[in-house]
Write a protein that holds these residues in place. Structure first.
Motif, PDB file in Angstrom:
ATOM      1  N   THR A  76       0.844  -1.196   0.000  1.00  0.00           N
ATOM      2  CA  THR A  76       0.000   0.000   0.000  1.00  0.00           C
ATOM      3  C   THR A  76       0.876   1.241   0.000  1.00  0.00           C
ATOM      4  OG1 THR A  76      -0.140   0.083   2.428  1.00  0.00           O
ATOM      5  CG2 THR A  76      -1.815  -1.193   1.263  1.00  0.00           C
ATOM      6  N   THR A  77       0.348   2.290  -0.590  1.00  0.00           N
ATOM      7  CA  THR A  77       1.052   3.564  -0.662  1.00  0.00           C
ATOM      8  C   THR A  77       0.157   4.660  -0.123  1.00  0.00           C
ATOM      9  OG1 THR A  77       2.261   2.853  -2.625  1.00  0.00           O
ATOM     10  CG2 THR A  77       2.202   5.209  -2.178  1.00  0.00           C
ATOM     11  N   ASP A 137      -3.704   5.162  -0.275  1.00  0.00           N
ATOM     12  CA  ASP A 137      -4.049   5.826  -1.526  1.00  0.00           C
ATOM     13  C   ASP A 137      -3.982   4.859  -2.704  1.00  0.00           C
ATOM     14  OD1 ASP A 137      -4.419   8.391  -0.378  1.00  0.00           O
ATOM     15  OD2 ASP A 137      -2.252   8.635  -0.272  1.00  0.00           O
ATOM     16  N   GLN A 138      -3.168   3.838  -2.576  1.00  0.00           N
ATOM     17  CA  GLN A 138      -3.042   2.836  -3.631  1.00  0.00           C
ATOM     18  C   GLN A 138      -2.760   1.478  -2.992  1.00  0.00           C
ATOM     19  OE1 GLN A 138       0.400   3.022  -6.231  1.00  0.00           O
ATOM     20  NE2 GLN A 138      -0.793   2.385  -8.012  1.00  0.00           N
ATOM     21  N   GLU A 150      -3.756  -3.843  -9.327  1.00  0.00           N
ATOM     22  CA  GLU A 150      -4.212  -2.836  -8.368  1.00  0.00           C
ATOM     23  C   GLU A 150      -5.571  -3.251  -7.835  1.00  0.00           C
ATOM     24  OE1 GLU A 150      -4.780   2.023  -8.022  1.00  0.00           O
ATOM     25  OE2 GLU A 150      -3.762   1.122  -9.745  1.00  0.00           O
ATOM     26  N   LYS A 152      -9.132  -2.553  -5.374  1.00  0.00           N
ATOM     27  CA  LYS A 152     -10.025  -1.532  -4.835  1.00  0.00           C
ATOM     28  C   LYS A 152     -10.682  -2.081  -3.562  1.00  0.00           C
ATOM     29  CE  LYS A 152     -14.171  -2.897  -7.433  1.00  0.00           C
ATOM     30  NZ  LYS A 152     -15.240  -2.454  -8.349  1.00  0.00           N
TER      31      LYS A 152
END
Length: 392
Positions: A76-77, A137-138, A150, A152
């Motif tokens: 995660t970022t 954020d990601q 990626e 969600k």
């Protein structure tokens, strides 16, 4: 005469050997004899367990081959947000000072963290810990076969520290839930990405089940294990020797941040309930009474454990208040379920459907009363409790 003396030592030696062998035979223990002279059979010792049924397992590679492909690494970022004064964006100011800005005013880099997750549906749904993906954020998911995608967020449940995320990939392996039959002493394997070194498997046993009142989550019913669990294992799988998912690793007891042999996993039954509720309603729907309970008190281990929990406070206009429950009442039963602890009551009420009545047996001033309470729906609340999730 000389021939006689020549043979005499040999004759004496033979007599001594025969006598020694006869004495040894006489000294051997005899089998016990019954009073009637019948020879009794030798005693036969039966093993405590049937070792032929254990299979003599020396490797768990088969279970790992089944489960490992369904355990993913999660990266995660999060953008670090720092205060910035408009003056520092002025070209003249920057020309004079260059990049020698105070640290608290520099544009922050991305903050990376890592964890693990478990693919539980072939259409891309993954279970992990809420604290792994909170405020990210990601979210990037790395699969065992080398693919990346990626993800969600589909839904979160801070009260159990679980979250559901989704990736858009096909041909995904799935780890099946094992909802019951897990016992203390069973061998288990923990799979995750500790310290970011890559997927790792550790082995241990189930040390305890039903661990609660630890102050980790609002709803607690943990599996405790001594399988080594370290930072980065959060959201990873705890499996049995057949490769079934029995829990999701979530927290450790540690004074150093590393494994001390006391780790906790959320049972598969709770994981499945949270998953189904999020997919159905977008959130986890739980029953609620609108009361607070007295904290768990240390009891003398020699005293029998008492049933029931004491109401510390009642929320005005809440379900319990409307039914007549008061501060100081002792809740003994909900429907026919005898209540043994605060966590037992919280977990049992949470499973009840909102707007449905339940019968609650209480003790007030040494008298028993039965009241009917229409269960409300618990709203998700942010918890300020201090606990030790697996640090990421």
């Amino acid at each position: 005469m000389r021939r006689t003396f020549t043979w005499l030592p040999w004759v004496l030696l033979i007599i001594v050997i025969i006598g020694f062998l006869g004495w040894q035979q006489f000294q051997k223990p005899k089998a016990p004899v019954a009073p009637d002279g019948v020879k009794m059979p030798a005693e036969k010792v039966e093993p405590l367990i049937d070792t032929t049924r254990t299979g003599g397992v020396v490797s768990y590679s088969a279970a790992v081959k089944v489960a490992a492909p369904a355990v993913v690494n999660i990266f995660t970022t999060q953008k670090i947000k720092q205060p910035n004064h408009p003056l520092f964006n002025d070209p003249a100011f920057r020309e004079f000072f260059g990049d020698q800005l105070p640290e608290q005013y520099r544009q922050g880099p991305n903050e990376n963290s890592l964890g693990s997750g478990v693919i539980v549906r072939a259409d891309g749904y993954i279970l992990t810990n809420n604290h792994v993906i909170a405020q990210a954020d990601q979210i990037v998911v790395a699969l065992h076969d080398g693919r990346r995608a990626e993800a969600k967020v589909v839904g979160t449940d801070p009260d159990t520290d679980l979250a559901v995320i989704k990736i858009e990939l096909d041909q995904l392996p799935v780890l099946p839930f094992k909802l019951s039959g897990n016992e203390v002493g069973d061998v288990v394997l923990a799979i995750g990405n500790p310290f970011g070194v890559g997927q790792t498997v550790t082995q241990g046993i189930i040390s305890a089940t039903g661990r609660s009142d630890l102050g980790i989550n609002t709803y607690e019913d943990f599996i405790q294990t001594d399988a080594a669990i370290n930072p980065g294992n959060s959201g990873g799988a705890l499996i049995d020797v057949a490769g079934n998912l029995i829990g999701v690793n979530t927290a450790i007891f540690s004074q150093s941040g590393g494994s001390l042999g006391i780790g906790f996993a959320i049972p598969a039954q709770v994981c499945q309930q949270v998953l189904n509720s999020i997919l159905k309603d977008g959130r986890v729907v739980r029953g609620w009474l609108g009361i607070s309970l007295l904290p768990v008190q240390q009891q003398n281990i020699l005293e029998p454990k008492q049933s029931g929990v004491v109401v510390a406070d009642v929320l005005a206009n809440g379900p319990a208040a409307k039914a007549g429950i008061r501060r100081g009442d002792k809740i003994l039963k909900v429907n026919d379920e005898e209540i043994s602890s605060t966590s037992h009551l919280i977990n049992y009420v949470a499973l009840q459907q909102p707007n449905q009545p339940v019968n609650i047996l209480i003790e007030r001033e040494e008298q028993s009363l039965e009241l009917q309470v229409v269960v409300g729906e618990r709203k998700v609340q942010n918890s300020d409790k201090q606990f030790i999730p697996l640090p990421e």
